[in-house]
Design a protein around this motif. Structure first.
Motif, PDB file in Angstrom:
ATOM      1  N   ASN A 380       0.821  -1.218   0.000  1.00 44.28           N
ATOM      2  CA  ASN A 380       0.000   0.000   0.000  1.00 44.28           C
ATOM      3  C   ASN A 380       0.850   1.260   0.000  1.00 44.28           C
ATOM      4  OD1 ASN A 380      -2.651  -0.993  -0.121  1.00 44.28           O
ATOM      5  ND2 ASN A 380      -2.629  -1.510   2.037  1.00 44.28           N
ATOM      6  N   ASP A 381       1.970   1.229   0.713  1.00 37.07           N
ATOM      7  CA  ASP A 381       2.873   2.383   0.711  1.00 37.07           C
ATOM      8  C   ASP A 381       3.425   2.639  -0.692  1.00 37.07           C
ATOM      9  OD1 ASP A 381       2.528   2.858   3.375  1.00 37.07           O
ATOM     10  OD2 ASP A 381       4.349   1.850   4.021  1.00 37.07           O
ATOM     11  N   VAL A 382       3.842   1.555  -1.372  1.00 35.89           N
ATOM     12  CA  VAL A 382       4.386   1.709  -2.721  1.00 35.89           C
ATOM     13  C   VAL A 382       3.305   2.209  -3.675  1.00 35.89           C
ATOM     14  CG1 VAL A 382       5.451   0.524  -4.677  1.00 35.89           C
ATOM     15  CG2 VAL A 382       6.142  -0.060  -2.354  1.00 35.89           C
ATOM     16  N   LEU A 383       2.089   1.656  -3.566  1.00 38.28           N
ATOM     17  CA  LEU A 383       0.992   2.086  -4.432  1.00 38.28           C
ATOM     18  C   LEU A 383       0.641   3.550  -4.176  1.00 38.28           C
ATOM     19  CD1 LEU A 383      -1.255  -1.094  -4.258  1.00 38.28           C
ATOM     20  CD2 LEU A 383      -0.260  -0.117  -6.340  1.00 38.28           C
ATOM     21  N   HIS A 384       0.695   3.956  -2.919  1.00 37.04           N
ATOM     22  CA  HIS A 384       0.439   5.369  -2.600  1.00 37.04           C
ATOM     23  C   HIS A 384       1.459   6.280  -3.273  1.00 37.04           C
ATOM     24  CE1 HIS A 384      -0.038   9.111  -0.484  1.00 37.04           C
ATOM     25  NE2 HIS A 384       1.113   8.963   0.142  1.00 37.04           N
ATOM     26  N   ASN A 385       2.744   5.905  -3.169  1.00 35.98           N
ATOM     27  CA  ASN A 385       3.793   6.708  -3.803  1.00 35.98           C
ATOM     28  C   ASN A 385       3.639   6.727  -5.318  1.00 35.98           C
ATOM     29  OD1 ASN A 385       4.960   7.235  -1.313  1.00 35.98           O
ATOM     30  ND2 ASN A 385       6.343   5.484  -1.417  1.00 35.98           N
ATOM     31  N   LEU A 386       3.243   5.594  -5.898  1.00 37.25           N
ATOM     32  CA  LEU A 386       3.053   5.501  -7.339  1.00 37.25           C
ATOM     33  C   LEU A 386       1.909   6.409  -7.783  1.00 37.25           C
ATOM     34  CD1 LEU A 386       3.742   4.144 -10.035  1.00 37.25           C
ATOM     35  CD2 LEU A 386       2.202   2.287  -9.411  1.00 37.25           C
ATOM     36  N   GLU A 387       0.784   6.359  -7.067  1.00 40.70           N
ATOM     37  CA  GLU A 387      -0.351   7.214  -7.420  1.00 40.70           C
ATOM     38  C   GLU A 387       0.000   8.695  -7.291  1.00 40.70           C
ATOM     39  OE1 GLU A 387      -3.332   5.754  -4.781  1.00 40.70           O
ATOM     40  OE2 GLU A 387      -4.128   4.333  -6.259  1.00 40.70           O
ATOM     41  N   ARG A 388       0.765   9.014  -6.263  1.00 41.31           N
ATOM     42  CA  ARG A 388       1.191  10.407  -6.072  1.00 41.31           C
ATOM     43  C   ARG A 388       2.017  10.882  -7.264  1.00 41.31           C
ATOM     44  NH1 ARG A 388       5.623  10.660  -1.863  1.00 41.31           N
ATOM     45  NH2 ARG A 388       6.659   9.770  -3.700  1.00 41.31           N
ATOM     46  N   ASP A 389       2.944  10.029  -7.727  1.00 37.46           N
ATOM     47  CA  ASP A 389       3.785  10.406  -8.865  1.00 37.46           C
ATOM     48  C   ASP A 389       2.969  10.538 -10.140  1.00 37.46           C
ATOM     49  OD1 ASP A 389       6.050  10.456  -7.288  1.00 37.46           O
ATOM     50  OD2 ASP A 389       6.612   8.391  -7.729  1.00 37.46           O
ATOM     51  N   LEU A 390       1.977   9.670 -10.320  1.00 36.54           N
ATOM     52  CA  LEU A 390       1.165   9.713 -11.538  1.00 36.54           C
ATOM     53  C   LEU A 390       0.287  10.954 -11.603  1.00 36.54           C
ATOM     54  CD1 LEU A 390       0.062   5.967 -11.817  1.00 36.54           C
ATOM     55  CD2 LEU A 390       1.763   7.149 -13.207  1.00 36.54           C
ATOM     56  N   LYS A 391       0.038  11.583 -10.452  1.00 34.69           N
ATOM     57  CA  LYS A 391      -0.803  12.774 -10.424  1.00 34.69           C
ATOM     58  C   LYS A 391      -0.020  14.057 -10.709  1.00 34.69           C
ATOM     59  CE  LYS A 391      -3.883  10.591  -7.118  1.00 34.69           C
ATOM     60  NZ  LYS A 391      -4.272  10.497  -5.701  1.00 34.69           N
ATOM     61  N   GLU A 392       1.311  13.933 -10.797  1.00 37.35           N
ATOM     62  CA  GLU A 392       2.127  15.102 -11.094  1.00 37.35           C
ATOM     63  C   GLU A 392       1.883  15.569 -12.529  1.00 37.35           C
ATOM     64  OE1 GLU A 392       4.020  16.720  -9.043  1.00 37.35           O
ATOM     65  OE2 GLU A 392       3.841  15.355  -7.338  1.00 37.35           O
ATOM     66  N   ASP A 393       2.010  16.873 -12.738  1.00 43.79           N
ATOM     67  CA  ASP A 393       1.859  17.415 -14.097  1.00 43.79           C
ATOM     68  C   ASP A 393       2.915  16.841 -15.028  1.00 43.79           C
ATOM     69  OD1 ASP A 393      -0.310  18.936 -13.329  1.00 43.79           O
ATOM     70  OD2 ASP A 393       0.901  20.696 -12.835  1.00 43.79           O
ATOM     71  N   GLN A 394       4.120  16.642 -14.516  1.00 43.58           N
ATOM     72  CA  GLN A 394       5.197  16.038 -15.292  1.00 43.58           C
ATOM     73  C   GLN A 394       5.748  14.854 -14.489  1.00 43.58           C
ATOM     74  OE1 GLN A 394       7.939  19.295 -16.047  1.00 43.58           O
ATOM     75  NE2 GLN A 394       6.816  19.903 -17.873  1.00 43.58           N
ATOM     76  N   PRO A 395       5.108  13.672 -14.601  1.00 40.47           N
ATOM     77  CA  PRO A 395       5.503  12.507 -13.806  1.00 40.47           C
ATOM     78  C   PRO A 395       6.968  12.133 -14.008  1.00 40.47           C
ATOM     79  CG  PRO A 395       3.397  12.132 -14.893  1.00 40.47           C
ATOM     80  CD  PRO A 395       3.963  13.390 -15.472  1.00 40.47           C
ATOM     81  N   ASN A 396       7.627  11.758 -12.914  1.00 40.32           N
ATOM     82  CA  ASN A 396       9.015  11.314 -12.951  1.00 40.32           C
ATOM     83  C   ASN A 396       9.047   9.841 -13.348  1.00 40.32           C
ATOM     84  OD1 ASN A 396      11.566  10.170 -12.077  1.00 40.32           O
ATOM     85  ND2 ASN A 396      11.924  12.062 -10.949  1.00 40.32           N
ATOM     86  N   GLN A 397       9.415   9.565 -14.615  1.00 44.86           N
ATOM     87  CA  GLN A 397       9.364   8.207 -15.130  1.00 44.86           C
ATOM     88  C   GLN A 397      10.319   7.259 -14.392  1.00 44.86           C
ATOM     89  OE1 GLN A 397       7.120   7.147 -17.623  1.00 44.86           O
ATOM     90  NE2 GLN A 397       6.294   9.145 -17.023  1.00 44.86           N
ATOM     91  N   GLY A 398      11.478   7.759 -13.991  1.00 43.33           N
ATOM     92  CA  GLY A 398      12.426   6.922 -13.265  1.00 43.33           C
ATOM     93  C   GLY A 398      11.861   6.459 -11.939  1.00 43.33           C
ATOM     94  N   ARG A 399      11.227   7.386 -11.209  1.00 40.18           N
ATOM     95  CA  ARG A 399      10.659   7.038  -9.911  1.00 40.18           C
ATOM     96  C   ARG A 399       9.472   6.089 -10.071  1.00 40.18           C
ATOM     97  NH1 ARG A 399      10.524  12.198  -7.278  1.00 40.18           N
ATOM     98  NH2 ARG A 399       8.454  12.509  -8.160  1.00 40.18           N
TER      99      ARG A 399
END
Length: 457
Positions: A380-399
């Motif tokens: 759940n922690d990893v999924l939370h971080n993933l969803e947070r990154d996907l919501k960025e205007d310019q998602p960090n592909q490496g992360r």
């Protein structure tokens, strides 16, 4: 400097390395200052190895044996240490900021002057660990075992502990409550036996609920009323609500002395998650009906609060809840929370794949609920971080790639380390398949998330 032969041997893979360690138990591996960043080292035997000042950033170390290893000055940024064993390891001066070290064995570890700020130490074993001069500011130490640990000169600014945190027989002359070595306790002299525990131990008759990234109060109070109905014999009440400097909230519930605190805590988490899920579904239904209006509005402003103002000049309709999908961490598990819009909080950068991406994220979170508690929290922690990154205007592909790979590793690690406890091979297979499909929908090369015997740094 590292022994080049040892480094080259390590690059041949974990299986080759572990076989060599078994056959040459008399050799102490010399990997000091080695660049091991990003390597796949699941289950590796690095016990007693010299890893001083080595770069293990982004390394994958689930189930690794690091007992009595020399890790002074090591770089473990974003390292994945699920189920690793660091008992007796020397981490003098190591930078461990923000790492997830929950449930890790650090008993007897040398953590003098280590930077553990914001580190997750929940349920970790730090018995007899040397924490002199360590920075534990904002560390999560719920249920952590500090039996006979040494705390003299440590910084404990805004750390989070609860009644399950073990502070018995702690060795401590004095500590600081500020990272600048201010607010010394005691102000003069040293602690008398038992004074340290008396100062920091939470009241025994409470249950602490920790929300790391905010709290949806409507969902919380609805779930709390259900909790009181479920435990009518406990006379549950809210003793205190505390907002931490990092934005986290602590809700402390008062219970009877003989209460089953673990059961109450688990019920509180489940009820809160259920309320959030219902509210999230309601939100999605409303958004689906009003999708065209919201898209048009977002072109004008990122402040979702203005939608209410727009609705006020039109005929009355059902209120649109304002949710921001972010993580809320209880003192024993993860829960989704929804809170006022923060701007850019919707996954909308992937065109026709957006709906499939949202569906896959939901499926992964549902599947993670079948995992054992510790693994479920990690997923759940990893999924939370993933969803947070996907919501960025310019998602960090490496992360994003690293988080996807962590999900693949978790699916594999659960089967190998826990022997499939509380789950089935079918669950794990579906979970991993969904991660691969999500990777494809996000347009990320599949080789970036597939597991390899080792990865050359």
């Amino acid at each position: 400097m590292a022994n080049t032969e040892h480094v080259e041997l390590l690059k041949q893979g974990v299986e080759v390395w572990n076989h060599w360690r078994k056959s040459r138990s008399d050799v102490v591996p010399d990997l000091a200052n080695a660049d091991l960043s990003g390597m796949s080292l699941a289950g590796i035997n690095l016990s007693e190895a010299d890893l001083q000042h080595a770069d293990l950033s982004y390394a994958e170390l689930p189930g690794a044996n690091l007992q009595r290893a020399s890790l002074g000055g090591v770089n473990l940024q974003e390292a994945f240490l699920f189920a690793a064993n660091l008992g007796g390891a020397s981490l003098w001066g190591a930078r461990l900021v923000g790492l997830n070290l929950s449930d890790i064995n650090l008993s007897g570890a040398d953590l003098r002057k280590a930077d553990l700020a914001e580190t997750d130490l929940q349920r970790a074993d730090l018995s007899e660990a040397d924490l002199r001069g360590a920075n534990l500011s904002r560390a999560q130490a719920l249920g952590t075992n500090f039996y006979r640990a040494v705390f003299t000169t440590a910084c404990l600014e805004d750390w989070n502990i609860n009644s399950a945190t073990v502070l018995d027989d702690v060795v401590c002359s004095y500590v600081y409550l500020k990272t600048s070595q201010e607010e010394r306790r005691p102000r003069e002299g040293v602690f008398k036996p038992g004074e340290f525990s008396a100062l920091f131990q939470q009241a025994l008759d409470t249950v602490d609920l920790i929300f790391k990234d905010g709290i949806d109060w409507q969902a919380f109070f609805q779930s709390f009323q259900d909790l009181r109905t479920q435990y009518t014999d406990q006379d549950l009440s809210i003793q205190a609500i505390e907002k931490k400097r990092d934005g986290a909230f602590v809700v402390r519930l008062e219970v009877t002395k003989d209460a089953d605190k673990t059961a109450i805590e688990g019920s509180a988490k489940e009820l809160y998650e259920t309320k959030l899920a219902l509210m999230e579904q309601r939100y999605r239904d409303v958004l689906q009906a009003k999708e065209g209006e919201i898209i048009a509005y977002r072109e004008q402003s990122t402040n979702l609060m203005e939608i209410i103002k727009l609705q006020s000049v039109r005929p009355p309709m059902t209120e649109i809840p304002k949710y921001d999908l972010r993580g809320a961490q209880f003192a024993g598990g993860f829960a989704e929370t929804v809170q006022g819009d923060q701007g850019g909080g919707t996954i909308n950068n992937y065109g026709p794949n957006t709906e499939d991406i949202t569906r896959l994220l939901t499926d992964l979170r549902d599947q993670a609920q079948t995992f054992p508690t510790t693994q479920k929290n990690d997923a759940n922690d990893v999924l939370h971080n993933l969803e947070r990154d996907l919501k960025e205007d310019q998602p960090n592909q490496g992360r994003i790639s690293r988080n996807l790979k962590k999900l693949v590793i978790l699916g594999t690690a659960i089967g190998t380390i826990t022997s499939g406890a509380a789950t089935t091979s079918g669950d794990l297979s579906t979970f991993t398949t969904n991660v691969i499909e999500l990777t494809q929908k996000l347009g990320i090369p599949i080789e970036q998330v597939q597991l390899r015997p080792s990865a050359t740094p």
